[in-house]
Design a protein around this motif. Sequence first.
Motif, short mmCIF file in Angstrom:
data_model
loop_
_atom_site.label_atom_id
_atom_site.label_comp_id
_atom_site.label_asym_id
_atom_site.label_seq_id
_atom_site.Cartn_x
_atom_site.Cartn_y
_atom_site.Cartn_z
N SER A 1 -6.57 3.20 8.88
CA SER A 1 -6.54 2.77 7.48
C SER A 1 -5.64 3.69 6.65
N LEU A 2 -5.41 4.90 7.15
CA LEU A 2 -4.49 5.79 6.44
C LEU A 2 -3.04 5.48 6.79
N LYS B 1 10.92 5.68 3.83
CA LYS B 1 9.47 5.90 3.82
C LYS B 1 8.71 4.58 4.04
N PHE B 2 9.16 3.53 3.39
CA PHE B 2 8.39 2.29 3.44
C PHE B 2 8.82 1.31 4.54
N TYR C 1 0.76 9.91 -6.76
CA TYR C 1 1.37 9.64 -5.44
C TYR C 1 2.89 9.67 -5.53
N TYR D 1 0.82 -1.22 0.00
CA TYR D 1 0.00 0.00 0.00
C TYR D 1 0.85 1.26 0.00
N PRO D 2 0.26 2.38 -0.42
CA PRO D 2 1.00 3.64 -0.32
C PRO D 2 1.12 4.05 1.16
N VAL D 3 2.12 4.86 1.44
CA VAL D 3 2.30 5.37 2.81
C VAL D 3 1.95 6.85 2.81
N TRP D 4 1.07 7.22 3.69
CA TRP D 4 0.75 8.65 3.84
C TRP D 4 1.92 9.28 4.57
N TYR D 5 2.72 10.04 3.83
CA TYR D 5 4.05 10.42 4.33
C TYR D 5 4.08 11.84 4.89
N LEU D 6 4.10 11.93 6.20
CA LEU D 6 4.23 13.22 6.89
C LEU D 6 5.41 13.08 7.87
N ILE E 1 -8.04 6.76 10.68
CA ILE E 1 -6.60 7.02 10.81
C ILE E 1 -5.79 5.73 10.68
N PRO F 1 -2.61 0.79 6.37
CA PRO F 1 -3.63 0.18 5.53
C PRO F 1 -3.54 -1.35 5.45
N SER G 1 3.27 12.48 -1.83
CA SER G 1 2.75 11.44 -0.93
C SER G 1 2.22 12.03 0.37
N TRP H 1 4.63 0.98 -4.40
CA TRP H 1 4.41 2.42 -4.44
C TRP H 1 5.69 3.25 -4.36
#
Lengths: 584, 352
Positions: A84-85, A362-363, B164, A3-8, A82, A88, B168, A342
């Motif tokens: 699931s974001l 990131k991952f 994305y 899955y993509p990572v919501w990156y903050l 949150i 995921p 991201s 991703w």
Amino acid sequence: MNYPVWYLPETGGGLLIALIAITHVFVSHFAVGGGLYLVLTERKGLRENNPDILAFTKRHAKFFMLLTMVYGGITGVGIWFIISLVQPAATSLLIHTFVYGWAAEWVWFLVEITALLVYYYTFGRMDNRTHQAVGWIYFISAWLSLFLINGIIDFMLTPGAWVNNHNFWSGFFNPSFWPALFFRTFLSFMLAGLYAFVTCAFLKEQGFKAKMTRYSGQWALGSLALMLPCGYWYFSILPEPARALVAGGSPTIRAAGEYALYALIATLILLLLLTVIRPAYNNKTVAILALVPAFLLMGAFEWTREAARRPFVLNQVMYSNGVTLAQAKELQGESFLARAKWATVHEARDENLTEAGAEIFKFQCYACHTIGGLNNDILPKTATMDFPALHGYLLNVIHKRPYMPPFLGNEQEAMALAAYIAGELHGKSVDPALLVAPSGQGQQLYEQNCVGCHGLDIIQEWAAGQTLAEIVAGLESLSALNDMMENFSGTTAEKELLAGFFRSLAQPQSAVDMGRSVFEQNCTGCHGSDVIIAWAEGKSVSAIAESLLTLGKLNPMMAGLSLHDDERLAIATWVLSGRKGEEL
Amino acid sequence: MIPLIPTPDTIPTHWGYFQFFLLLTFPLHLLFMNALLGSSVIAIYMHLKGSTQSQGLAYELAKVIPLLIALTVNLGVAPFLFLQVLYGHFIYSSSVLMGMYWLMIIPVLLTAYYAAYLYDFKFSTLGRYGVVTLCCAFWGFLYIGFMLSNNMTLMLHPETWETYLKNSRGTFLNTADVTLWPRYLHFMVGGTAVGGLFVSLYGRWIRRSDRLLGDYASAVGMKLFLGLTIVQIAVGLWFLLALPQAQRMLFMGGNNLATICFVVALLLLATLLVTAFKKKVYASTTVLFGLVCTMVLMRDFVRGGYLQEHFTLEMLKVAPEYSPLILFLVTLVVGLALVAWMVRAALTRCSD
């Protein structure tokens, strides 16, 4: 990976989960215990034929509804959003495995809100028997919601037999299900008493306020007394290594445990004050203050429960970064980026080292580490490591940090991640040549026998200051260094070739330099130099070196740290040089 | 095949069960959401109008709006759960892409919910600030609807997910999709229209204690319903034309069931216009219920059409385990019986 990572990176998903989840559970447990409090307090009012108690109950029901149904209900959905974001893959696995459990929980949620709305809006207008029945339906449905969610939450910590049989019921009635259920139930009753202080504080007639405060305090005290043995029961069934982590193995859990203890003592003092000593002290400020330690207690408990399953998000199933144990096994030594759907790059090469490293961060790392954020900031944790040290650290993280997922990927990707952290984040020089050894038979032996686990930097550190004979002796007793290693079983000639290669790597070092290197290799993952200076305060060189032998007494997690005599002396010398004002 | 699409997890029972539960619960969510939108619009209008009667109606609606929020949220949980079981690998991905806006739904909803309770409990003391409070809640509902429309369309467009790789941080919205606005308006305008019908129905209830106010509510609600339904027909046409040809053609012979649904929907719509014009509240409600269910089915055909080249439900692997399904069904029967008993008790065993 899937899955993509919501990156903050400067915030971190974990902090967002904690903010929503901890405030939610503090309210949602009240939603359970408070239901019983409401229905029993109403019954008390009816039995005593006391309209003041009934009016109090109605007022409390309004406060209860506005807090639990609005804040509790919406933040419950918020947790779902949150997680699931941020997680995921784990959320998907939980949803798919327990979908009918969640669906049943949704039914009880529907019953709960219907009951609460009916209970509040018909208060005083419905016949008592029916109204009480609605109150009981509310409490039972709320408790059944807890029952269902408890099974799924505890599955994350102790999946039990599910790991092998993937059976819904095995996962649901997992080893920590019952102790957690009783613990949470009594916790919810305690919170019901504490929250009731707030409504009591608004009562104008002092005598009645004191009466209801004492009544509510008795609720909380009794529940606390029942909650504590359940807490111990919960702890006692935890499997290793979770139990060792909770017992103090993890420095962060130990800190949470200290907070929990202070919070518990503060709760107890406040409860005794408002129940036994002087209920009349209750006012709006005191009532809110009484909730603060309970909030800390709750936060520490939930945080500990989450942290105890490290390095997993689903214990023994999926690592915190969303990679399953099965995927990790397939990945051993293989390219991670090639499988990371991703990622912006799918191969780490010399020319894209930093970019590839950023993607790996990131991952693989971001699930737990922020960059400059509040939570588990990677910057101070890696500040003392240079590029070769980081590279070696990553390859050995599985041995050195059992609560961290192993590094997943090939050699080039480990270099990329080290390059990103050391070079991009810390601005240190990144020279892959530092990782390249001179050629020869010794090097070949190294590549055949050691490179799978050890980078040259580690070897270099290990060999530093040792004679050839000492290195040969060391090769013959590698298992003493680490249980995972076998003694080198080559011929005498091979041992000498390998030792000669190692010796050639090791540059002559001063004791201070060696001490710093040893510290960086072994300690910086958890401790900054300030910690060791504070710890060594007042000790002599020999005392420090001696104490380094018994670190396990300070913290069981450090028991496995085995240092050579020279290394201990070097650390001691380095620490003392720092104490004298030299830069560490 | 787009490489970004994640691999789905296995499901415990045949996908048909989840599809059934999804299509069963989603219309209920829609109906309560519609009632919420319509009640809010009428309450705002009544509040601004300022006459005693309109203020009276605004107050009656103020009492019901928080209840509608509670039930809309609850009845949204079930379809969202079943959606995640069937299409989790799409919806989790699209949610991350718009993570910032998606998560903002929670604080916005909390604010709107508390605003609605404030409007109810402090109706008489808020004065002119009351309408500001309710507008604040209404704005929240519009925001949430827009984000839902965004996510539900973004999940159907994995070909846009490559964005994305450049960003991201979860700040992407599916605004380039030509169906987004007509789809959103279709929900909001249609929803408000249906909400008008709800107010009309609610007027019948109010009538038991205040005949004049009840009749007024029914008249205002029906007027809004009829007016916005006509606008909705135009919006619906726009939505239909905005759909890619392949999806549009599903309803025009491309797929027999979809075409039947479309024809049934048109017939129900025509019937609804007649009953609404004749101000027959109960008949309109019955027809409308059928129409909403039919449109939910049509929506599902559109989703299937969009995803067809990437994924069909038959592709989900089943690791059979049916006993939890029984747990759910038993719980559902017991739960619904309890809800029915409590609602009946509230309506029949209360003194006013």
